[in-house]
Write a protein that holds these residues in place. Structure first.
Motif, PDB file in Angstrom:
ATOM      1  N   GLN A   1      41.195 -34.817   2.743  1.00  0.00           N
ATOM      2  CA  GLN A   1      40.263 -34.247   3.708  1.00  0.00           C
ATOM      3  C   GLN A   1      39.110 -35.215   3.930  1.00  0.00           C
ATOM      4  OE1 GLN A   1      38.492 -30.543   2.528  1.00  0.00           O
ATOM      5  NE2 GLN A   1      37.387 -30.257   4.442  1.00  0.00           N
ATOM      6  N   ARG A   2      38.831 -35.525   5.164  1.00  0.00           N
ATOM      7  CA  ARG A   2      37.775 -36.472   5.495  1.00  0.00           C
ATOM      8  C   ARG A   2      36.614 -35.838   6.249  1.00  0.00           C
ATOM      9  NH1 ARG A   2      38.263 -40.710   2.176  1.00  0.00           N
ATOM     10  NH2 ARG A   2      40.426 -41.429   2.087  1.00  0.00           N
ATOM     11  N   ARG A   3      36.766 -34.588   6.645  1.00  0.00           N
ATOM     12  CA  ARG A   3      35.711 -33.948   7.418  1.00  0.00           C
ATOM     13  C   ARG A   3      35.440 -32.560   6.873  1.00  0.00           C
ATOM     14  NH1 ARG A   3      39.287 -36.266  10.076  1.00  0.00           N
ATOM     15  NH2 ARG A   3      40.492 -34.378  10.341  1.00  0.00           N
ATOM     16  N   LEU A   4      34.158 -32.178   6.896  1.00  0.00           N
ATOM     17  CA  LEU A   4      33.764 -30.830   6.526  1.00  0.00           C
ATOM     18  C   LEU A   4      33.244 -30.126   7.772  1.00  0.00           C
ATOM     19  CD1 LEU A   4      31.775 -31.495   3.235  1.00  0.00           C
ATOM     20  CD2 LEU A   4      34.162 -30.817   3.456  1.00  0.00           C
ATOM     21  N   GLY A   5      33.333 -28.821   7.800  1.00  0.00           N
ATOM     22  CA  GLY A   5      32.782 -28.060   8.912  1.00  0.00           C
ATOM     23  C   GLY A   5      33.727 -28.030  10.098  1.00  0.00           C
TER      24      GLY A   5
ATOM     25  N   GLU B   1      29.127 -32.753  -5.198  1.00  0.00           N
ATOM     26  CA  GLU B   1      29.561 -33.325  -6.469  1.00  0.00           C
ATOM     27  C   GLU B   1      29.459 -32.316  -7.604  1.00  0.00           C
ATOM     28  OE1 GLU B   1      28.624 -38.050  -5.621  1.00  0.00           O
ATOM     29  OE2 GLU B   1      27.248 -36.885  -6.891  1.00  0.00           O
ATOM     30  N   THR B   2      28.430 -31.479  -7.574  1.00  0.00           N
ATOM     31  CA  THR B   2      28.304 -30.431  -8.600  1.00  0.00           C
ATOM     32  C   THR B   2      29.447 -29.437  -8.483  1.00  0.00           C
ATOM     33  OG1 THR B   2      25.893 -30.654  -8.589  1.00  0.00           O
ATOM     34  CG2 THR B   2      26.794 -28.633  -9.526  1.00  0.00           C
TER      35      THR B   2
ATOM     36  N   GLU C   1      43.463 -30.331  -8.134  1.00  0.00           N
ATOM     37  CA  GLU C   1      43.496 -30.114  -6.682  1.00  0.00           C
ATOM     38  C   GLU C   1      42.161 -29.515  -6.248  1.00  0.00           C
ATOM     39  OE1 GLU C   1      45.798 -30.886  -4.534  1.00  0.00           O
ATOM     40  OE2 GLU C   1      47.456 -31.465  -5.854  1.00  0.00           O
ATOM     41  N   PRO C   2      41.197 -30.339  -5.877  1.00  0.00           N
ATOM     42  CA  PRO C   2      39.880 -29.802  -5.488  1.00  0.00           C
ATOM     43  C   PRO C   2      39.975 -28.917  -4.255  1.00  0.00           C
ATOM     44  CG  PRO C   2      40.046 -32.125  -4.913  1.00  0.00           C
ATOM     45  CD  PRO C   2      41.266 -31.802  -5.725  1.00  0.00           C
ATOM     46  N   VAL C   3      39.053 -27.977  -4.155  1.00  0.00           N
ATOM     47  CA  VAL C   3      39.038 -27.026  -3.044  1.00  0.00           C
ATOM     48  C   VAL C   3      37.908 -27.339  -2.065  1.00  0.00           C
ATOM     49  CG1 VAL C   3      38.757 -24.599  -2.387  1.00  0.00           C
ATOM     50  CG2 VAL C   3      40.105 -25.214  -4.421  1.00  0.00           C
ATOM     51  N   VAL C   4      36.712 -27.603  -2.606  1.00  0.00           N
ATOM     52  CA  VAL C   4      35.562 -27.802  -1.721  1.00  0.00           C
ATOM     53  C   VAL C   4      35.748 -29.047  -0.851  1.00  0.00           C
ATOM     54  CG1 VAL C   4      34.215 -29.102  -3.437  1.00  0.00           C
ATOM     55  CG2 VAL C   4      33.047 -27.853  -1.604  1.00  0.00           C
ATOM     56  N   VAL C   5      36.360 -30.091  -1.399  1.00  0.00           N
ATOM     57  CA  VAL C   5      36.748 -31.273  -0.620  1.00  0.00           C
ATOM     58  C   VAL C   5      38.187 -31.576  -1.003  1.00  0.00           C
ATOM     59  CG1 VAL C   5      36.284 -33.669  -0.043  1.00  0.00           C
ATOM     60  CG2 VAL C   5      34.377 -32.174  -0.670  1.00  0.00           C
TER      61      VAL C   5
END
Length: 425
Positions: free
Chosen positions: A113-117, A49-50, A105-109
């Protein structure tokens, strides 16, 4: 220690001190560090979130509540809750900031996108090993404590279909030393569950590297027609293959005649390993050692005439107890003898198909683990994922190429007039 170096360590020391305080406080409160609502999950949520908030600040050009944003034409517009799946702490709900213009347009999420890693990578790897969508879903729940529905697994694996289509249509090399065509039988539910053949063509290029050229679904019954094989071989030709010295197969009906129509210079050769395996299938296991010993003079004979003489001796001993063995060899003889006209090094690599058998073993493991497939496409998808996961470090390729080096020198001499110029290899 120089002041500059000491100063550079202060931020890291401060971060570690802050983390220690967080861990101590969590323990004092009796909170779990890694559980479903543990500290690690809370920190993951905070970090994401940060990072998203910082991205919004960069996007707008001013911070939250800053006077610079007044009259700028765009501003923050609250947040929306989104749950993302992580590898280490399972699902994490995060508040994603929005802007009034809808241009963020966020990059980190990323959006949608529903999955990270590496969740997708894990899913595809498990699917290639033969796990069903339900088993993969259960695996994520048990190992990662994360919810991943069967439908979501299907969506992930279906993404490879377009990739598989591109792979099946990719350009190929103009000349191959040999192309091995083999079948694996897969249970497919089409009205009712039945065995369906799926064919793989494995090419060995002039550097000794092997490559799966394509995968094709066959039809249930007694074998494919010559027209079917014409279509398969014409596809290889349209993808760039102009010649192959040998096509090795195991009694696939219709293939030999079609092969010489599409590649008129190719020698169609009965797979020796399959012929030997078929021989053992008709005999009691306690005689396999003797049969193997008596067969060897046939496929190591100096000429076709010498091979026939060795076969007659073999037949005289084994035809009475096992007449089916005699019929098997006689029906395959015309396609068995061509390789006897070539150098011993060429004959050796055509007789030994360990690399091909290894590939088939990988296919069989994945297929057996699944039991049966709902559709032809589902079976092809699994076989493709197995193919894609083969030998990522290339060690098997290196060993295979080393074994083929002596034969490749013999190929260069025997087929000198058909070898392409160096720049086309």
């Amino acid at each position: 220690m120089p002041k500059k170096a000491r100063k550079s360590q202060l931020p890291a020391e401060a971060e570690r001190a802050a983390v220690r305080e967080l861990v101590k406080a969590a323990r004092d409160r009796g909170e779990d560090l890694t559980g479903p609502d543990g500290l690690l999950k809370v920190l993951t949520k905070t970090v994401l979130e940060t990072a998203l908030d910082e991205e919004m600040t960069d996007h707008l050009g001013y911070g939250k509540h800053a006077v610079d944003g007044r009259g700028s034409g765009n501003s923050r517009n609250g947040t929306r809750t989104k749950t993302v799946l992580t590898d280490n702490v399972g699902p994490v709900p995060v508040e994603v900031p929005r802007d009034r213009a809808g241009t963020f347009e966020p990059v980190v999420v990323r959006k949608r996108q529903r999955r990270l890693g590496d969740v997708d990578t894990i899913v595809l790897s498990l699917y290639a090993k033969g796990l069903t969508t339900g088993e993969i879903s259960a695996h994520f729940a048990e190992v990662y404590g994360a919810s991943l529905s069967k439908d979501r697994v299907s969506v992930i694996t279906d993404r490879v279909i377009e990739e598989m289509t591109d792979w099946c249509n990719r350009p190929l090399l103009p000349v191959y030393a040999a192309i091995f065509v083999d079948a694996i039988y897969v249970k497919v539910r089409d009205g009712q569950v039945g065995n369906r053949p799926f064919y793989a063509a494995i090419g060995v290029d002039l550097a000794g590297h092997r490559d799966v050229l394509g995968l094709w679904a066959g039809t249930a019954g007694h074998g494919e027609s010559a027209k079917y094989w014409m279509t398969v071989l014409a596809e290889l030709k349209n993808r760039g293959v102009t010649d192959t010295f040998f096509i090795i197969c195991d009694g696939l009906k219709g293939l030999p005649d079609s092969a010489n129509t599409v590649f008129p210079l190719a020698t169609v050769q009965q797979c020796i390993v399959h012929l030997m395996r078929g021989t053992f299938r008709y005999a009691s296991k306690k005689y396999w050692g003797q049969i193997a010993h008596d067969m060897k003079p046939i496929y190591t004979a100096a000429s076709a005439d010498a091979a026939w003489a060795a076969f007659e001796e073999f037949e005289e001993k084994w035809a009475t107890p096992y007449p089916a063995i005699s019929s098997l060899w006689r029906s395959a003889w015309e396609r068995f003898t061509p390789f006897l006209d070539y150098d011993v090094e060429i004959r050796r690599v055509l007789c030994s198909t360990n690399g091909i058998e290894s590939l088939n073993a990988r296919y069989r493991r994945a297929v057996t683990a699944r039991g049966h497939f709902p559709t032809e496409q589902a079976a092809l998808k699994t076989l493709y994922l197995v193919t894609r996961s083969l030998d990522p470090k290339g060690t098997g390729q290196a060993r295979w190429a080393t074994r083929w080096k002596p034969a490749l020198n013999a190929f260069a001499v025997t087929f000198a007039d058909r070898m392409p110029v160096a720049e086309n290899l």
